[in-house]
Design an enzyme around this catalytic site. Sequence first.
Site, PDB file in Angstrom:
ATOM      1  N   GLY A   1      73.917  34.734  43.261  1.00 21.57           N
ATOM      2  CA  GLY A   1      74.116  36.174  43.181  1.00 21.57           C
ATOM      3  C   GLY A   1      75.407  36.594  42.505  1.00 21.57           C
ATOM      4  O   GLY A   1      75.602  37.775  42.236  1.00 21.57           O
TER       5      GLY A   1
ATOM      6  N   CYS B   1      42.945  48.217  42.018  1.00 20.93           N
ATOM      7  CA  CYS B   1      42.933  48.039  40.568  1.00 20.93           C
ATOM      8  C   CYS B   1      41.556  48.425  40.032  1.00 20.93           C
ATOM      9  O   CYS B   1      40.525  47.998  40.564  1.00 20.93           O
ATOM     10  CB  CYS B   1      43.256  46.584  40.220  1.00 20.93           C
TER      11      CYS B   1
ATOM     12  N   CYS C   1      39.922  44.868  38.491  1.00 20.21           N
ATOM     13  CA  CYS C   1      39.619  43.710  39.332  1.00 20.21           C
ATOM     14  C   CYS C   1      39.522  44.075  40.807  1.00 20.21           C
ATOM     15  O   CYS C   1      39.190  43.231  41.637  1.00 20.21           O
ATOM     16  CB  CYS C   1      40.653  42.601  39.134  1.00 20.21           C
TER      17      CYS C   1
ATOM     18  N   CYS D   1      46.110  46.476  37.369  1.00 15.03           N
ATOM     19  CA  CYS D   1      47.184  45.534  37.670  1.00 15.03           C
ATOM     20  C   CYS D   1      48.154  45.499  36.495  1.00 15.03           C
ATOM     21  O   CYS D   1      47.730  45.427  35.336  1.00 15.03           O
ATOM     22  CB  CYS D   1      46.630  44.118  37.848  1.00 15.03           C
TER      23      CYS D   1
ATOM     24  N   CYS E   1      45.119  39.825  36.838  1.00 14.35           N
ATOM     25  CA  CYS E   1      43.912  40.649  36.765  1.00 14.35           C
ATOM     26  C   CYS E   1      42.778  39.862  36.100  1.00 14.35           C
ATOM     27  O   CYS E   1      41.644  39.841  36.580  1.00 14.35           O
ATOM     28  CB  CYS E   1      44.211  41.913  35.966  1.00 14.35           C
TER      29      CYS E   1
END
Lengths: 259, 286
Positions: free
Chosen positions: B33, B242, B245, B267, B273
Amino acid sequence: MIADDSLIAARNLSLHFGSIPALVDVSVDLWPGEVLAVVGESGSGKTTLLNVLSGRMRPDEGVVWYRDPAGSLADVHTMPAPALRALHRSDWGFVQQDPRAALRMAVTAGGNVGERLMAQGARHYGNIRAEAIDWLRQVEIDENRVDDLPRNFSGGMLQRLQIARTLVTHPRLVFMDEPTGGLDVSVQARLLDLIRSLVARLNLAAVLVTHDLSVARLLAHRIVVMQRGVAVETGLTDQVLDDPQHPYTQLLVSSVLQA
Amino acid sequence: MNEILQGYNFAYLDEQTKRMLRRALLKAVAIPGHQIPFGSREMPLPYGWGTGGIQVTAAVLGPNDVLKVIDQGADDTTNAVSIRRFFAKTAGVATTTDTATATIIQTRHRIPEFPLSENQILVYQVPQPEPLSKLEPSRGETRRMHALAEYGSMHVRLYEDITRFGHVAISYDYPVMVGGRYLMAPSPIPAFDNPKLHMMPALQLFGAGREKRIYAIPPYTNVRSLDFDDHPFCAGRAPHPCGLCGSETSYLDEVVVDNKGGRLFVCSDTDYCETRRAAGHVGADA
């Protein structure tokens, strides 16, 4: 020689800006719950003394001792930076002359007050907000202004907001640099009244820089008179103002118009 | 297409530059980080198009790697196609759009929906690596705040959001604490993807080319999104399945399909997808 119960003990502080002496061999003591006023004309080293006492500025010579709540002394200028910053976040507070420089103007009043709590690790929104509202009430700001931006506040409200923001962490010691400067007289009077009651109720120690002797008279227990970096006279406020010994103090006191 | 360009070093950058980048990456992995400065090079694409990510990818790419590049989750957008083709030409590596077979995934704005594994590296393109930049303009001061872990002011931003909107309205680049120590900007991925940062088995590398910073999250690192006790972090998602899908869990793009206000939610992760559709899942608009 440092008293056992003093909060701040400064010894032989000297600081020069080039050839200009800002502080010359100044020694100051502050006890818990005591308000110490630093008075003098502009350029006399008042604010420099405040900055040196609070560790914001390093003196050429001399030392500032601070006694933490556990009772041990620490040299403000040799303590590690994280420790000094932690002091400024919690045990100490700083009230500046210009609240716009101290506040976050784009953040709501509640956020401004809550910032120091969050810096100390408070992570409960409801509690932070409740505390902020409580403090706004204590500085006589209507609690439904909690979500307003400071830019919509008057000058006196801004200064009171700054005080709320400073006191929210229950500091033991507050440094104030001309807290009533730039405010009109009636607002000044109200603010002084507020500061006086808060200081008494919270048992705050304060170092108060002011050029206004009536502010010092009203708030301070003791007074330090500065002239060209030298602390020319120190003593109880009434004693110094009613019976000034040093010629400069006499001049200062006599130059105030008697209302 | 996999014709290697002659006259360039493997993966475009010279070996000394790659060593410099790898040193920065090693430091970054060692201090999760924490932002490591590096000597960012001019790349043959403009700042903001992934100069940081492309340099990190070049530094970690080997001849046997399989590269996938996504932009907003999609493999077929200009940026993704260009960067994929760039490494195909300059390094001759295999490229793919399949998340599972890729060993290095360079990404902008998304983390793939399919969980990543230990032998994958995720490379993020980062526009602004400094999470405190909006609160504290001085870079010297933000460095000091990182050094002393003074992150309280970041919560002021969350406080303000809750006060004004009733919830934290940061929808992307939602700040996180990495390993309980450093505050980090996760690049502009949606807050929806933040939980995936936590304990991810894959190595995550972040490159900011213009700002010249590299940082990293090693595998299995604790990553926590900032929040309040009484306003816990919650990842937002459009409340639709979605259209193609039928997935109810993936992050969605809203696509305007006609001039009459028609909307299609699909998606944003095209590979996810397509894989689902190939497996027989069909959405309402397919």
